[in-house]
Design a protein around this motif. Structure first.
Motif, mmCIF file in Angstrom:
data_model
loop_
_atom_site.group_PDB
_atom_site.id
_atom_site.type_symbol
_atom_site.label_atom_id
_atom_site.label_comp_id
_atom_site.label_asym_id
_atom_site.label_seq_id
_atom_site.Cartn_x
_atom_site.Cartn_y
_atom_site.Cartn_z
ATOM 1 N N ALA A 1 0.841 -1.209 0.000
ATOM 2 C CA ALA A 1 0.000 0.000 0.000
ATOM 3 C C ALA A 1 0.873 1.255 0.000
ATOM 4 O O ALA A 1 0.593 2.225 -0.718
ATOM 5 N N ALA A 2 1.957 1.233 0.796
ATOM 6 C CA ALA A 2 2.840 2.401 0.890
ATOM 7 C C ALA A 2 3.543 2.654 -0.449
ATOM 8 O O ALA A 2 3.664 3.794 -0.893
ATOM 9 N N VAL A 3 3.992 1.571 -1.101
ATOM 10 C CA VAL A 3 4.664 1.715 -2.401
ATOM 11 C C VAL A 3 3.693 2.315 -3.420
ATOM 12 O O VAL A 3 4.042 3.219 -4.186
ATOM 13 N N MET A 4 2.457 1.848 -3.390
ATOM 14 C CA MET A 4 1.455 2.380 -4.331
ATOM 15 C C MET A 4 1.216 3.870 -4.073
ATOM 16 O O MET A 4 1.062 4.653 -5.012
ATOM 17 N N TYR A 5 1.196 4.254 -2.813
ATOM 18 C CA TYR A 5 0.993 5.669 -2.457
ATOM 19 C C TYR A 5 2.160 6.508 -2.989
ATOM 20 O O TYR A 5 1.961 7.573 -3.573
ATOM 21 N N MET A 6 3.374 5.980 -2.812
ATOM 22 C CA MET A 6 4.559 6.710 -3.277
ATOM 23 C C MET A 6 4.580 6.812 -4.811
ATOM 24 O O MET A 6 4.966 7.836 -5.369
ATOM 25 N N LEU A 7 4.156 5.738 -5.471
ATOM 26 C CA LEU A 7 4.118 5.760 -6.938
ATOM 27 C C LEU A 7 3.171 6.848 -7.432
ATOM 28 O O LEU A 7 3.438 7.523 -8.429
ATOM 29 N N ASN A 8 2.064 7.043 -6.712
ATOM 30 C CA ASN A 8 1.115 8.081 -7.100
ATOM 31 C C ASN A 8 1.737 9.465 -6.929
ATOM 32 O O ASN A 8 1.561 10.351 -7.769
ATOM 33 N N ILE A 9 2.490 9.649 -5.849
ATOM 34 C CA ILE A 9 3.165 10.931 -5.622
ATOM 35 C C ILE A 9 4.150 11.202 -6.762
ATOM 36 O O ILE A 9 4.192 12.292 -7.332
ATOM 37 N N LEU A 10 4.923 10.149 -7.123
ATOM 38 C CA LEU A 10 5.883 10.291 -8.238
ATOM 39 C C LEU A 10 5.167 10.685 -9.530
ATOM 40 O O LEU A 10 5.622 11.552 -10.269
ATOM 41 N N SER B 1 6.051 14.217 -11.803
ATOM 42 C CA SER B 1 6.662 14.239 -13.128
ATOM 43 C C SER B 1 5.692 13.761 -14.200
ATOM 44 O O SER B 1 5.018 12.728 -14.029
ATOM 45 N N ASN B 2 5.631 14.501 -15.291
ATOM 46 C CA ASN B 2 4.787 14.087 -16.405
ATOM 47 C C ASN B 2 5.292 12.791 -17.032
ATOM 48 O O ASN B 2 4.518 12.008 -17.571
ATOM 49 N N ASP B 3 6.626 12.570 -16.943
ATOM 50 C CA ASP B 3 7.211 11.346 -17.502
ATOM 51 C C ASP B 3 6.741 10.101 -16.754
ATOM 52 O O ASP B 3 6.816 8.985 -17.260
ATOM 53 N N ALA B 4 6.325 10.311 -15.492
ATOM 54 C CA ALA B 4 5.922 9.156 -14.666
ATOM 55 C C ALA B 4 4.409 8.980 -14.634
ATOM 56 O O ALA B 4 3.880 8.246 -13.804
ATOM 57 N N LYS B 5 3.705 9.634 -15.537
ATOM 58 C CA LYS B 5 2.232 9.574 -15.535
ATOM 59 C C LYS B 5 1.709 8.131 -15.691
ATOM 60 O O LYS B 5 0.646 7.776 -15.166
ATOM 61 N N ALA B 6 2.491 7.320 -16.436
ATOM 62 C CA ALA B 6 2.050 5.935 -16.670
ATOM 63 C C ALA B 6 1.915 5.148 -15.374
ATOM 64 O O ALA B 6 1.188 4.156 -15.306
ATOM 65 N N LEU B 7 2.617 5.619 -14.322
ATOM 66 C CA LEU B 7 2.535 4.920 -13.024
ATOM 67 C C LEU B 7 1.108 4.924 -12.476
ATOM 68 O O LEU B 7 0.748 4.084 -11.655
#
Lengths: 262, 300
Positions: free
Chosen positions: A193-202, A206-212
């Protein structure tokens, strides 16, 4: 439904503690709003000038001067993170705990098919998540009425719906993991859950990380997007629900064939 | 009719040993003793029969139902007591008994209360506070309260005091008289010898011997003990070593004991050549047979 009733009965205290903790924390945030309202112009200016930090939490697109804007960040974060952790821990323990607590031998030597056990446990998890979200919503609505402010109810319900679906998605994935493991459940669940939360912040920074946003269950829970668009981002939601279904199907496939530890 | 029918059943655990091409039949109405040391494959066999683990190969039927496809049917008519039993934390004894009956969709109150009384169990105690023996009693009741056709008991008496063991076997006898087949796994040979009708020895995942307990005890085998005059000792030892059918010779101070399987007159003729101070020829106990299998006898 014997297993369902029994599990619900014996987890009611934990469920009540989680629900009240999350609900009362949200209510406390709502109660703080009237005293902070007058300073919100300054807060808006401050947050809009914090660059990627503001973007990370969606604060660059929100108006803190409105209760819904304030709720989307403050209250939403509590329900988002708290609910995600609850869903992860509850789902990942659901099947695993029978082997960890060495009760699998007792339960599985009764005339119930593994598929029925899985189904009843899945129902327990989804019922618990639903109850938690209903209690949190009731406390939120009550606190809004108590402070006498106007609220954009449709947006509030959409934000809460997005968090509810996010919790269901995380629960589905963790349920699948639960079929494979016999220990360390809570750690894995909370970590996921924490990793998913961090991925959303990333992905917000960044627009490059939108696919996350397709990967993280938090991808469709951004309060700012929900308020501005008036709806959930369906492309992220649909992918998330596919992950959820995969998790559940994997749980059935694995657990119906698994050698149970004594 | 066969209650348990196992044909070439194998369970591999990777490197760890499971069971290998195990054949076994337990007839309806039997009290069957499954004997073997720890790690021999007793629990693996039981857990495979109950669908807790899947067999690698081979077939088995329990109460006429296939263990791969009809597990629920098997479990509906079977009562099982595992060697180490655990219940859900926070439950009281009465909750466990009710929960077990509810899952089975059966009303078992009357029989459960009778067993609670006989086994002297406190219904209102939390399972977390129970001793090993009392947990076992709860397990015995959950295994018995629905009057199963087959009872599978894995090391059932560990933790029970002697009085409770006696009561437990009395209950088993009554259940058996009422038509329940009993499958009792144990390494306590005396309880198998006393209470079982048939028994099988298992070692390294294979059944070595399976017969009626009375036949296993006898099987033409005698345990012989002789006290011998010191002058005859060495000669007797050499001669007996040559005699066919002798095994497990143990030499003491002026004493020899051994297992003999063969013509009694040949043995007596041989013994008559020496000056004996004492002699006893007895039926070997199951323990003697067991030790013979597990400590370098013909089972190896």
């Amino acid at each position: 439904m014997t297993i369902f009733k029994n599990e619900l009965k014996f987890s009611r205290t934990a469920l009540l503690i989680w629900s009240l903790s999350i609900g009362l924390l949200i209510a406390a945030c709502v109660f703080m709003y009237p005293s902070m309202k007058s300073e919100m112009d300054d807060v808006n200016k401050l947050f809009s000038s914090m660059g990627s930090f503001s973007a990370a939490f969606g604060m660059d697109k929100l108006n803190f001067g409105t209760l819904i804007g304030f709720y989307a960040v403050e209250g939403g974060s509590i329900l988002g993170i708290g609910g995600a952790f609850f869903a992860a821990v509850t789902a990942i323990n659901a099947l695993m705990k029978e082997e960890r607590n060495r009760t699998a031998e007792f339960l599985m030597t009764h005339p119930v098919s593994r598929a029925r056990v899985i189904t009843e446990k899945l129902l327990v998890v989804s019922t618990q998540i639903t109850i938690l979200n209903i209690i949190a919503l009731i406390l939120t609505i009550a606190s809004v009425f108590l402070i006498g402010e106007t609220m954009a109810w449709k947006e509030l319900l959409l934000i809460n719906l997005s968090f509810y679906l996010m919790q269901i998605e995380i629960a589905g994935i963790c349920f699948g993991i639960s079929a494979f493991i016999t220990k360390a459940g809570a750690g894995i669940g909370i970590g996921l859950a924490a990793v998913m939360y961090m991925l959303n912040i990333l992905s917000n920074i960044s627009n490059d990380a939108k696919a996350l946003k397709y990967i993280t269950a938090f991808g469709y829970t951004d309060g700012s997007t929900i308020i501005n668009k008036g709806g959930l981002e369906m492309q992220y939601l649909l992918v998330g629900m596919v992950f959820c279904v995969i998790g559940i199907v994997v749980a059935y496939i694995k657990y119906t064939k698994k050698d149970l530890r004594s | 009719m066969n209650t348990v029918e196992i044909k070439k059943l194998t369970k591999n655990y990777g490197k760890a040993r499971g069971i290998t091409e195990l054949d076994l039949v337990v007839k309806e109405g039997d009290i069957f003793g499954f004997i073997g040391p720890n790690g021999a494959g007793k629990s693996t066999t039981i857990r495979t029969l109950l669908g807790l683990i899947a067999p690698t190969s081979g077939d088995a039927k329990v109460l006429g139902h296939d263990i791969r496809t009809e597990t629920t049917k098997i479990l509906a008519e079977t009562g099982y007591l595992p060697s180490e039993i655990n219940f859900y934390s926070g439950m009281k004894v009465k909750d466990v008994l009710r929960y077990s009956a509810d899952i089975r969709r059966k009303k078992c109150d009357e029989k459960a209360m009778k067993l609670v009384k006989r086994l002297d169990l406190d219904l209102n105690k939390k399972v977390d506070d129970l001793s090993l023996g009392n947990r076992k009693k709860v397990g015995i009741i959950t295994a018995l309260q629905h009057s199963p056709r087959l009872l599978i008991l894995d090391e059932p008496t560990s933790g029970l005091d002697p009085l409770m063991q006696r009561e437990f076997f009395e209950i088993l006898k009554e259940e058996n008289e009422n038509g329940t087949t009993v499958f009792l796994s144990s390494h306590v040979l005396s309880e198998v010898q006393t209470h079982c009708k048939t028994a099988a020895f298992i070692r390294d995942g294979r059944v070595l011997m399976h017969d009626e307990v009375s036949k296993l005890e006898a099987a033409g085998t005698k345990k012989v003990y002789i006290k011998i005059a010191p002058s005859s000792e060495d000669g007797a030892l050499d001669a007996l070593n040559q005699l066919k059918g002798i095994s497990d010779i143990e030499k003491g101070r002026n004493t020899l004991s051994f297992i003999y399987q063969g013509d009694a007159s040949l043995l007596i003729g041989e013994l008559a050549r020496y000056k004996l101070m004492d002699v006893s020829i007895t039926e070997p106990s199951l323990e003697d047979i067991f030790m013979r299998f597990y400590e370098g006898g013909e089972g190896k």
